[in-house]
Design an enzyme around this catalytic site. Structure first.
Site, PDB file in Angstrom:
ATOM      1  N   PRO A  54       6.880 -56.924  71.829  1.00 61.41           N
ATOM      2  CA  PRO A  54       6.151 -56.757  71.271  1.00 61.41           C
ATOM      3  C   PRO A  54       6.206 -56.409  69.456  1.00 61.41           C
ATOM      4  O   PRO A  54       6.640 -55.597  69.292  1.00 61.41           O
ATOM      5  CB  PRO A  54       4.919 -55.090  71.390  1.00 61.41           C
ATOM      6  CG  PRO A  54       5.619 -55.383  72.851  1.00 61.41           C
ATOM      7  CD  PRO A  54       6.837 -55.931  72.679  1.00 61.41           C
ATOM      8  N   GLU A  55       6.312 -57.285  68.698  1.00 63.16           N
ATOM      9  CA  GLU A  55       6.090 -57.768  66.708  1.00 63.16           C
ATOM     10  C   GLU A  55       4.641 -57.697  66.745  1.00 63.16           C
ATOM     11  O   GLU A  55       3.547 -57.069  67.100  1.00 63.16           O
ATOM     12  CB  GLU A  55       6.669 -58.305  66.396  1.00 63.16           C
ATOM     13  CG  GLU A  55       8.437 -58.248  66.985  1.00 63.16           C
ATOM     14  CD  GLU A  55       9.183 -58.906  66.215  1.00 63.16           C
ATOM     15  OE1 GLU A  55       9.104 -59.554  65.387  1.00 63.16           O
ATOM     16  OE2 GLU A  55      10.618 -59.332  67.834  1.00 63.16           O
ATOM     17  N   ARG A  67      10.813 -50.727  80.981  1.00 59.53           N
ATOM     18  CA  ARG A  67      12.038 -49.882  80.533  1.00 59.53           C
ATOM     19  C   ARG A  67      11.945 -48.410  79.594  1.00 59.53           C
ATOM     20  O   ARG A  67      13.215 -47.792  79.335  1.00 59.53           O
ATOM     21  CB  ARG A  67      12.619 -50.516  79.153  1.00 59.53           C
ATOM     22  CG  ARG A  67      14.793 -50.433  79.717  1.00 59.53           C
ATOM     23  CD  ARG A  67      15.392 -51.921  79.084  1.00 59.53           C
ATOM     24  NE  ARG A  67      15.423 -52.932  79.744  1.00 59.53           N
ATOM     25  CZ  ARG A  67      15.121 -54.387  79.089  1.00 59.53           C
ATOM     26  NH1 ARG A  67      16.282 -54.492  78.335  1.00 59.53           N
ATOM     27  NH2 ARG A  67      15.158 -54.900  80.186  1.00 59.53           N
ATOM     28  N   ARG A  92      21.825 -56.214  66.937  1.00 53.97           N
ATOM     29  CA  ARG A  92      21.035 -56.695  67.493  1.00 53.97           C
ATOM     30  C   ARG A  92      21.681 -58.108  67.635  1.00 53.97           C
ATOM     31  O   ARG A  92      22.540 -58.918  66.260  1.00 53.97           O
ATOM     32  CB  ARG A  92      19.488 -56.835  66.942  1.00 53.97           C
ATOM     33  CG  ARG A  92      19.358 -55.608  66.372  1.00 53.97           C
ATOM     34  CD  ARG A  92      17.624 -55.368  67.930  1.00 53.97           C
ATOM     35  NE  ARG A  92      18.642 -53.746  67.830  1.00 53.97           N
ATOM     36  CZ  ARG A  92      18.584 -52.561  66.596  1.00 53.97           C
ATOM     37  NH1 ARG A  92      17.868 -52.926  65.437  1.00 53.97           N
ATOM     38  NH2 ARG A  92      18.423 -51.617  67.008  1.00 53.97           N
ATOM     39  N   LYS A 148       4.181 -51.407  63.844  1.00 47.88           N
ATOM     40  CA  LYS A 148       3.685 -51.827  66.063  1.00 47.88           C
ATOM     41  C   LYS A 148       3.211 -50.923  66.859  1.00 47.88           C
ATOM     42  O   LYS A 148       3.360 -51.161  67.542  1.00 47.88           O
ATOM     43  CB  LYS A 148       4.834 -52.249  66.298  1.00 47.88           C
ATOM     44  CG  LYS A 148       5.789 -52.915  65.181  1.00 47.88           C
ATOM     45  CD  LYS A 148       7.680 -53.287  65.938  1.00 47.88           C
ATOM     46  CE  LYS A 148       7.170 -54.117  64.740  1.00 47.88           C
ATOM     47  NZ  LYS A 148       9.453 -54.550  65.286  1.00 47.88           N
TER      48      LYS A 148
END
Length: 259
Positions: free
Chosen positions: A2-3, A100, A249, A47
DNA sequence: AATCGTTCCTGATAGC
DNA sequence: TGCTATCAGGAACGAT
């Protein structure tokens, strides 16, 4: 992940689905001060999702990588990785699920405390002024993609939209932020605003875990130009999209047209 | 002040 | 086929 567009989609969903409802119980027991309060407003900053209560408190959520905020009926089967259940009036539940476990929920006492928590964030990526954006980039020597994802500099951009925006702007993610020319900065900012807007239009990108508040997938992954497309053809120039690692990343870009 | 390395956790996946 | 080992990834934190 989710951004900004995904979090914004959930925020808008929650506005329709839970404003006006009362919090009856939270399981497991947490944020006691929220129990008994009525939800009056839903907001988003960076966010984070903010749920404002009529007792002045705020429930604050960060979904991190795999978090979901789902609105369900009591009768509906438990969701995968359901961690927190907020029982609402009218037989409704707000469920926080997170495979997670990086995501979190916090109870914030009042607006003043919320402001204190949020002051570390930079301007919102979809409304930042060109002047602030240019200034922000010129003060860093880190790779431009890393800076775009730094929430203290500019808030809301994550791995997906950083990659897509840099591709639209034809800028290599590896470029040092302070090496970007004024013209390129203009192009980059308009590309950022464009991809965020598209992300919202398509209700977010459901690359792996993301679902909206009703448990439905978004569609923006169907419009990815470079993200998650290593080895495939660049839609712009026909070059082969490459995956590298930047600041830990996965980073996708076209080495031919992104210079 | 800016930047970098480490850490959290578990589902997915690669390798045997 | 089924097991095990490795890895991804947002951001807080401490170190440089």
């Amino acid at each position: 992940m989710p951004e900004l567009p995904e979090v914004e989609t959930i925020k808008k969903d929650l506005e329709k689905l839970i404003v006006g409802k009362k919090i009856l119980k939270i399981d497991p027991e947490s944020a006691e001060a929220a129990v008994g309060a009525k939800i009056v407003k839903v907001g988003r900053r960076a966010k984070l999702i903010e749920i404002f209560l009529d007792n002045g408190g705020i429930l604050l959520f960060h979904l991190k990588l795999t978090g979901r905020l789902l609105v369900r009926k009591n009768s509906q089967e438990k969701d995968n990785w359901q961690r927190i259940t907020i029982f609402l009036s009218g037989g409704t539940e707000l469920r926080f699920s997170d495979a997670r476990k990086f995501g979190w929920m916090k109870f914030i006492k009042n607006k003043k405390e919320l402001e204190k928590m949020l002051e570390k964030f930079g301007p919102e990526a979809n409304t930042i002024s060109p002047t602030d954006f240019k200034q922000m980039l010129s003060t860093s020597r880190r790779p431009v993609k890393v800076v775009l994802m730094d929430q203290a500099k500019i808030a809301g951009i994550g791995n997906i939209y950083a990659a897509e925006a840099l591709h639209l702007a034809k800028i290599s993610p590896k470029r040092s932020a302070n090496s970007i020319s004024p013209d390129e900065k203009e192009k980059l900012l308009s590309s950022i605003k464009k991809v965020l807007k598209a992300g919202i239009k398509y209700r977010g990108a459901s690359d792996q875990y993301y679902l909206d508040a009703l448990g439905k997938k978004g569609y923006y992954q169907e419009h990815f130009l470079v993200y998650n497309r290593a080895g495939k053809k660049c839609p712009e120039c026909g070059g082969v999209i490459k995956k590298i690692v930047l600041a830990g990343r996965g980073t996708y870009y076209c080495p031919i047209c992104q210079v």
